[in-house]
Design an enzyme around this catalytic site. Structure first.
Site, PDB file in Angstrom:
ATOM      1  N   PRO A   1       0.828  -1.204   0.000  1.00 32.21           N
ATOM      2  CA  PRO A   1       0.000   0.000   0.000  1.00 32.21           C
ATOM      3  C   PRO A   1       0.867   1.261   0.000  1.00 32.21           C
ATOM      4  CG  PRO A   1      -0.772  -1.574   1.628  1.00 32.21           C
ATOM      5  CD  PRO A   1       0.544  -2.090   1.134  1.00 32.21           C
ATOM      6  N   GLU A   2       0.377   2.287  -0.674  1.00 35.12           N
ATOM      7  CA  GLU A   2       1.090   3.559  -0.711  1.00 35.12           C
ATOM      8  C   GLU A   2       0.359   4.576   0.157  1.00 35.12           C
ATOM      9  OE1 GLU A   2       2.282   4.483  -4.773  1.00 35.12           O
ATOM     10  OE2 GLU A   2       2.421   2.346  -5.228  1.00 35.12           O
TER      11      GLU A   2
ATOM     12  N   LYS B   1       4.292   5.620   5.102  1.00 27.63           N
ATOM     13  CA  LYS B   1       3.695   4.304   5.301  1.00 27.63           C
ATOM     14  C   LYS B   1       3.712   3.867   6.762  1.00 27.63           C
ATOM     15  CE  LYS B   1       5.040   3.221   0.589  1.00 27.63           C
ATOM     16  NZ  LYS B   1       5.822   2.375  -0.330  1.00 27.63           N
TER      17      LYS B   1
ATOM     18  N   GLN C   1       5.256  -2.626   6.813  1.00 27.11           N
ATOM     19  CA  GLN C   1       6.188  -3.315   5.929  1.00 27.11           C
ATOM     20  C   GLN C   1       5.395  -4.053   4.842  1.00 27.11           C
ATOM     21  OE1 GLN C   1       9.179  -2.452   6.206  1.00 27.11           O
ATOM     22  NE2 GLN C   1       9.626  -2.009   8.335  1.00 27.11           N
TER      23      GLN C   1
ATOM     24  N   ARG D   1      14.114  10.483   9.389  1.00 24.03           N
ATOM     25  CA  ARG D   1      14.584  10.325   8.011  1.00 24.03           C
ATOM     26  C   ARG D   1      13.504  10.629   6.983  1.00 24.03           C
ATOM     27  NH1 ARG D   1      14.815   6.768   3.866  1.00 24.03           N
ATOM     28  NH2 ARG D   1      13.339   5.333   4.842  1.00 24.03           N
TER      29      ARG D   1
ATOM     30  N   ASN E   1       5.179   2.780  -5.975  1.00 22.69           N
ATOM     31  CA  ASN E   1       5.380   2.403  -7.366  1.00 22.69           C
ATOM     32  C   ASN E   1       4.273   2.890  -8.301  1.00 22.69           C
ATOM     33  OD1 ASN E   1       7.064   1.178  -9.295  1.00 22.69           O
ATOM     34  ND2 ASN E   1       5.695  -0.579  -9.410  1.00 22.69           N
TER      35      ASN E   1
ATOM     36  N   ARG F   1      11.851  -2.383  -9.385  1.00 26.71           N
ATOM     37  CA  ARG F   1      10.391  -2.443  -9.351  1.00 26.71           C
ATOM     38  C   ARG F   1       9.839  -2.363 -10.761  1.00 26.71           C
ATOM     39  NH1 ARG F   1       8.336  -0.573  -4.515  1.00 26.71           N
ATOM     40  NH2 ARG F   1       6.347  -1.435  -5.213  1.00 26.71           N
TER      41      ARG F   1
END
Length: 263
Positions: free
Chosen positions: A2-3, A53, A70, A125, A169, A253
């Site tokens: 999932p994005e 995410k 993850q 980050r 992606n 990808r």
């Protein structure tokens, strides 16, 4: 995986189920989290925040549950007292009088104090979230031109959560098709008009995907404006120029693009 839009919709469903309701039962699978269970009973979830995410479930007592799904983690909402018939392994249960939210299969779960939220390695980050409505195209344009990003190919940059959180992606290929660029382009190669167009698309397309709230079926979001233009459409004609959409691999990808109008 999932994005950002899918993660935010999941957070919305969790909030709708239990936000503001006293917790009647709390359970954690991991030993290091178990001491917090009794502490959280009678507290309530104030809100569920997304950072790309990752989900941050904030409690009224000041603690925050950090979770990153993850590849395999998934949240579910059930009526309190019900259970799911699943082979997934339960990691977290947050129960209220009428609704319960369950986290299955995730392994990246921590309980954080407010100070720890500010210093958590992933949260430090990760870049600005594309669904943060205070993030503007001008700020994205400035970020594209930062020394650490300006000479990186978009195929890898748009998958790096340190650049913009929530991209993935399907979003990278749809954004690049929208602006007529390839995965091999870099911000340093673009003129000002191209940079403006790209910065707009980097926010507009993820936000459109989120706002449609549809389910993917035949590459469409039902009843909404968002529709895949190139993602999973290899072998079909590009609706903009008619050239056959192709599939390749970029940054490990699958990458979909139109060689006729992306150059």
């Amino acid at each position: 995986m999932p994005e950002g839009p899918e993660i935010r919709r999941a957070a919305d469903s969790l909030e709708a189920a239990i936000k503001g309701k006293p917790l009647t039962d709390v359970w954690f699978a991991f030993p290091e989290l178990k001491p917090y269970a009794s502490l959280l009973v009678d507290q309530y979830v104030t809100h569920v925040e997304t950072r790309g995410k990752a989900l941050l479930t904030h409690f009224s007592g000041g603690l925050t549950l950090y979770s990153h799904n993850q590849l395999y983690g998934v949240w579910r909402v059930v009526n309190t007292g019900d259970s799911l018939d699943t082979t997934r392994v339960l990691r977290v249960k947050l129960q209220t009088a009428d609704k319960t939210i369950l986290l299955y299969s995730a392994s990246d779960i921590e309980m954080l104090t407010p100070e720890q939220v500010k210093t958590h390695p992933f949260l430090l980050r990760v870049g600005p979230d594309v669904l943060d409505m205070t993030l503007t195209p001008q700020k994205v344009k400035e970020r594209l031109l930062l020394p650490k990003f300006r000479n990186r190919q978009f195929s890898g940059l748009f998958l790096d959560q340190a650049f913009l959180a929530g991209l993935g992606n399907y979003l990278r290929v749809e954004i690049l098709w929208q602006v007529g660029l390839t995965g091999n382009h870099k911000a340093s190669q673009l003129n000002d008009a191209q940079l403006d167009s790209l910065a707009q698309a980097l926010l507009a397309i993820p936000r459109l995907s989120y706002n449609t709230r549809g389910q993917v079926d035949d590459n469409k979001y039902h009843g909404a404006l968002f529709r895949f233009k190139v993602f999973h459409r290899d072998g079909e004609a590009c609706e903009r120029c008619g050239t056959m959409i192709e599939k390749t691999m970029l940054s490990s990808r699958p990458f979909y693009w139109c060689p006729g109008c992306q150059h």
